[in-house]
Design a protein around this motif. Structure first.
Motif, PDB file in Angstrom:
ATOM      1  N   VAL A 124       0.853  -1.183   0.000  1.00 22.03           N
ATOM      2  CA  VAL A 124       0.000   0.000   0.000  1.00 22.03           C
ATOM      3  C   VAL A 124       0.887   1.230   0.000  1.00 22.03           C
ATOM      4  N   ALA A 125       0.705   2.062  -1.011  1.00 22.63           N
ATOM      5  CA  ALA A 125       1.464   3.309  -1.091  1.00 22.63           C
ATOM      6  C   ALA A 125       0.567   4.444  -0.616  1.00 22.63           C
ATOM      7  N   PRO A 126       1.060   5.305   0.253  1.00 22.46           N
ATOM      8  CA  PRO A 126       0.220   6.406   0.747  1.00 22.46           C
ATOM      9  C   PRO A 126      -0.068   7.414  -0.347  1.00 22.46           C
ATOM     10  N   ASP A 127      -1.277   7.938  -0.355  1.00 19.18           N
ATOM     11  CA  ASP A 127      -1.638   9.009  -1.282  1.00 19.18           C
ATOM     12  C   ASP A 127      -1.209  10.369  -0.736  1.00 19.18           C
ATOM     13  N   VAL A 128      -1.166  10.463   0.600  1.00 18.86           N
ATOM     14  CA  VAL A 128      -0.816  11.715   1.267  1.00 18.86           C
ATOM     15  C   VAL A 128       0.135  11.378   2.401  1.00 18.86           C
ATOM     16  N   SER A 129       1.088  12.236   2.658  1.00 22.87           N
ATOM     17  CA  SER A 129       1.998  12.054   3.791  1.00 22.87           C
ATOM     18  C   SER A 129       1.917  13.281   4.704  1.00 22.87           C
ATOM     19  N   VAL A 130       2.056  13.021   5.994  1.00 24.62           N
ATOM     20  CA  VAL A 130       2.007  14.083   7.008  1.00 24.62           C
ATOM     21  C   VAL A 130       3.275  14.004   7.837  1.00 24.62           C
ATOM     22  N   ARG A 131       3.912  15.117   8.021  1.00 23.12           N
ATOM     23  CA  ARG A 131       5.106  15.150   8.864  1.00 23.12           C
ATOM     24  C   ARG A 131       5.034  16.371   9.768  1.00 23.12           C
ATOM     25  N   GLU A 132       5.677  16.246  10.900  1.00 23.32           N
ATOM     26  CA  GLU A 132       5.647  17.318  11.891  1.00 23.32           C
ATOM     27  C   GLU A 132       6.739  18.324  11.596  1.00 23.32           C
ATOM     28  N   GLY A 133       6.357  19.595  11.649  1.00 19.22           N
ATOM     29  CA  GLY A 133       7.315  20.663  11.433  1.00 19.22           C
ATOM     30  C   GLY A 133       7.583  21.432  12.707  1.00 19.22           C
ATOM     31  N   GLN A 134       8.016  22.634  12.566  1.00 19.13           N
ATOM     32  CA  GLN A 134       8.320  23.469  13.716  1.00 19.13           C
ATOM     33  C   GLN A 134       7.075  24.194  14.206  1.00 19.13           C
ATOM     34  N   ALA A 135       7.072  24.550  15.469  1.00 17.95           N
ATOM     35  CA  ALA A 135       6.005  25.345  16.092  1.00 17.95           C
ATOM     36  C   ALA A 135       4.645  24.658  15.984  1.00 17.95           C
ATOM     37  N   GLY A 136       4.636  23.333  16.063  1.00 22.63           N
ATOM     38  CA  GLY A 136       3.371  22.615  16.050  1.00 22.63           C
ATOM     39  C   GLY A 136       2.694  22.513  14.707  1.00 22.63           C
ATOM     40  N   LEU A 137       3.406  22.823  13.626  1.00 21.76           N
ATOM     41  CA  LEU A 137       2.824  22.735  12.284  1.00 21.76           C
ATOM     42  C   LEU A 137       2.849  21.295  11.784  1.00 21.76           C
ATOM     43  N   TRP A 138       1.810  20.930  11.046  1.00 24.65           N
ATOM     44  CA  TRP A 138       1.769  19.626  10.386  1.00 24.65           C
ATOM     45  C   TRP A 138       1.808  19.868   8.888  1.00 24.65           C
ATOM     46  N   HIS A 139       2.761  19.280   8.217  1.00 24.11           N
ATOM     47  CA  HIS A 139       2.941  19.467   6.781  1.00 24.11           C
ATOM     48  C   HIS A 139       2.229  18.332   6.042  1.00 24.11           C
ATOM     49  N   VAL A 140       1.283  18.680   5.210  1.00 24.17           N
ATOM     50  CA  VAL A 140       0.508  17.704   4.444  1.00 24.17           C
ATOM     51  C   VAL A 140       0.934  17.788   2.990  1.00 24.17           C
ATOM     52  N   GLU A 141       1.372  16.668   2.437  1.00 27.44           N
ATOM     53  CA  GLU A 141       1.891  16.659   1.077  1.00 27.44           C
ATOM     54  C   GLU A 141       1.305  15.492   0.289  1.00 27.44           C
ATOM     55  N   LEU A 142       1.070  15.736  -0.984  1.00 25.73           N
ATOM     56  CA  LEU A 142       0.669  14.654  -1.880  1.00 25.73           C
ATOM     57  C   LEU A 142       1.879  13.782  -2.195  1.00 25.73           C
ATOM     58  N   ASN A 143       1.638  12.506  -2.321  1.00 33.63           N
ATOM     59  CA  ASN A 143       2.688  11.592  -2.758  1.00 33.63           C
ATOM     60  C   ASN A 143       2.704  11.601  -4.280  1.00 33.63           C
ATOM     61  N   THR A 144       3.608  12.365  -4.846  1.00 36.47           N
ATOM     62  CA  THR A 144       3.627  12.532  -6.301  1.00 36.47           C
ATOM     63  C   THR A 144       3.976  11.241  -7.030  1.00 36.47           C
ATOM     64  N   ASP A 145       4.572  10.282  -6.319  1.00 38.79           N
ATOM     65  CA  ASP A 145       4.909   9.014  -6.967  1.00 38.79           C
ATOM     66  C   ASP A 145       3.660   8.234  -7.366  1.00 38.79           C
ATOM     67  N   THR A 146       2.540   8.476  -6.688  1.00 36.70           N
ATOM     68  CA  THR A 146       1.310   7.744  -7.000  1.00 36.70           C
ATOM     69  C   THR A 146       0.426   8.510  -7.984  1.00 36.70           C
ATOM     70  N   LEU A 147       0.832   9.711  -8.393  1.00 39.58           N
ATOM     71  CA  LEU A 147       0.022  10.516  -9.302  1.00 39.58           C
ATOM     72  C   LEU A 147       0.472  10.279 -10.739  1.00 39.58           C
ATOM     73  N   PRO A 148      -0.428   9.829 -11.610  1.00 40.33           N
ATOM     74  CA  PRO A 148      -0.047   9.652 -13.021  1.00 40.33           C
ATOM     75  C   PRO A 148       0.335  10.994 -13.639  1.00 40.33           C
ATOM     76  N   LYS A 149       1.408  11.007 -14.406  1.00 45.38           N
ATOM     77  CA  LYS A 149       1.878  12.231 -15.066  1.00 45.38           C
ATOM     78  C   LYS A 149       1.607  12.091 -16.556  1.00 45.38           C
ATOM     79  N   LEU A 150       0.565  12.765 -17.008  1.00 44.45           N
ATOM     80  CA  LEU A 150       0.145  12.675 -18.402  1.00 44.45           C
ATOM     81  C   LEU A 150       0.221  14.044 -19.062  1.00 44.45           C
ATOM     82  N   LEU A 151       0.355  14.040 -20.365  1.00 43.86           N
ATOM     83  CA  LEU A 151       0.271  15.267 -21.154  1.00 43.86           C
ATOM     84  C   LEU A 151      -0.392  14.955 -22.488  1.00 43.86           C
ATOM     85  N   VAL A 152      -0.898  15.993 -23.111  1.00 43.02           N
ATOM     86  CA  VAL A 152      -1.521  15.864 -24.428  1.00 43.02           C
ATOM     87  C   VAL A 152      -0.468  16.188 -25.479  1.00 43.02           C
TER      88      VAL A 152
END
Length: 496
Positions: free
Chosen positions: A283-311
């Motif tokens: 199972v690959a995560p779609d979103v990752s959360v990591r703890e930052g400074q001053a109580g911030l939570w950083h929410v990021e998309l896992n770009t490895d699971t996002l298809p990269k398409l172009l026309v």
């Protein structure tokens, strides 16, 4: 009364679900593995689609935001830079929705806020027969039983983690102390939940070794006599077929030993093998959360699971100029429209997942910081109202999507728990926090005069701002396997 034909002109309003919108909604609920398979099919079908193999940074106007940072009282504004925060008190309802304006670029937006209001399920019709004939897996069977188990939200969270740690044979492949530390709860809670889960069908599931698996099955058959327990403690002698040592260890004769061995052979060493299995895939995560400074939570998309398409615009220009017949021109135009819509749908899907995940993290920052006992009451409507979308859209986003956190990987649906109203009209209380308070009151009882009845517990909780009915207290108490006040008084007198 004469019958006759006539023409009528009527005017009305209705929601029309176009095939393109159906495709976009279907993409929204697909897992990353299912999405990858779908995109592969579109690449084979549509000659104007191509994979984007370049490793450049996408333009911010066209690409989804890849991270949101916020703390308990901060939430990002969709119009701001990705790492710029505004305080919650200063935010308007539109800003709290994490910035729909970013998604409304001309011609490229999908209005998710109304996509589910016309009723869901139409996109699932193609696979309805397949779901009916699909063999149920062990995990699905265990989750079905969990849905009717009388567990608190925190216990349900622990149970979900344990179920996900069961292998195809039905054995628990999880270290309990590590799970307790990761979830931020006590080891006794994890052990209590495991004991409940070991009562699920098939008998023997959630065992940590062969001995425990056989023991669970023997307990159900009421065959745990001293001789049988001695046999279980010496399975290595049975494997070596050292019957002399077994007879001595069990204290039985040859005939009794043969009967006991026959009983063991009638048991199932792999209780989960009776259920349908699927090829195990990481199972690959779609979103990752990591703890930052001053109580911030950083929410990021896992770009490895996002298809990269172009026309492929160059190829489109070449084939459209070479098209001669009307049929060829229509085919090229359809491929171009389908390719553009798919790229925009994938872009909007990523934005929607990030928006929903960010709101979940904002609501459940207590769990991330302090553990499972700090899960807050949360439902689909709360998240949908906060981000300005329909509940069915949030439901689709949270299905088969996973979030990697410092406490482990969880499905987005894991973070939704029930609530109990506040007697003072303030913020609702999590059902788990109320159970914890009830258990603390009962654990503090030392003499029979200290024993609280269910009505007394109701009064004490109302003084602390928890509006709860007596029958709810009784239900929670029974779910925690705590006897009634009469039985507790008798037990205290006997131990005095």
């Amino acid at each position: 009364m004469a019958l006759g034909a006539r023409l009528e002109l009527r005017q009305g309003q209705g929601l029309v679900i176009t095939p393109q919108l159906q495709q976009a909604i279907k993409l929204l609920q697909l897992s990353n593995l299912e999405l990858e398979a779908y995109v592969e099919g579109e690449l084979e079908r549509n000659p104007l689609l191509a994979r984007d193999e370049t490793d450049h940074e996408p333009d911010r106007e066209e690409a989804p935001r890849e991270s949101d940072d916020f703390s308990t009282d901060q939430i990002p504004d969709g119009g701001a830079e990705p790492h710029m925060d505004i305080t919650h008190d200063q935010a308007s309802p539109g800003e709290i929705a994490t910035g729909d304006s970013e998604a409304q670029h001309a011609g490229g937006a999908i209005d998710w806020s109304k996509a589910g209001s016309g009723g869901g399920g139409f996109e699932d019709g193609d696979d309805f027969e397949g779901r009916l004939t699909k063999e149920k897996t062990l995990g699905e069977h265990l989750h079905d039983q969990l849905s009717v188990a009388r567990l608190s939200p925190a216990e349900l969270a622990v149970a979900t983690v344990l179920i996900d740690s069961v292998d195809e044979g039905g054995y628990l492949r999880c270290d309990l102390p590590d799970a307790a530390e990761r979830l931020g709860c006590g080891l006794p809670m994890v052990e209590s939940v495991l004991k409940t889960l070991q009562g699920f069908e098939p008998t023997g599931v959630f065992a940590r070794d062969v001995r425990e698996c056989l023991l669970l099955q023997l307990q159900e058959l009421d065959r745990c006599d001293p001789a049988m327990m001695a046999l279980l403690d010496n399975l290595e002698l049975l494997a070596k077929r050292d019957m002399t040592a077994l007879r001595k260890a069990c204290g039985v004769d040859d005939e009794d030993l043969r009967d006991m061995v026959a009983e063991l052979r009638a048991l199932t060493p792999r209780p989960g093998a009776a259920f349908g299995g699927e090829p195990s895939q990481p199972v690959a995560p779609d979103v990752s959360v990591r703890e930052g400074q001053a109580g911030l939570w950083h929410v990021e998309l896992n770009t490895d699971t996002l298809p990269k398409l172009l026309v492929d615009q160059r190829y489109h220009a070449r084939v459209s100029g070479a098209a001669r017949t009307d049929q060829e021109k229509v085919f090229v135009a359809d491929c171009m429209a389908s390719a553009n819509w798919l790229v925009k749908s994938l872009d909007q899907r990523a934005k929607t997942i990030l928006k929903v995940a960010s709101e979940i993290v904002r609501q459940q920052d207590g769990f991330l910081a302090y553990g499972v006992e700090h899960l807050r009451p949360l439902n689909l409507k709360t998240v949908a109202d906060a981000i300005g979308m329909h509940e069915s859209t949030v439901s689709r986003v949270t299905s088969n999507k996973y979030m990697a956190t410092p406490r482990g990987m969880f499905e987005l649906k894991f973070f939704f728990t029930s609530s109990i109203a506040s007697s003072s009209g303030g913020e609702a209380h999590s059902a788990e926090s109320v159970r914890h308070k009830i258990k603390q009151l009962i654990d503090a009882e030392r003499t029979d005069s200290d024993v609280h009845s269910d009505d007394a517990i109701v009064d004490i909780l109302k003084e602390t701002g928890v509006d709860i009915a007596r029958r709810t207290v009784a239900k929670y108490r029974e779910a925690m396997r705590i006897p009634s006040s009469v039985e507790r008084r008798r037990m205290l007198k006997e131990t005095a």
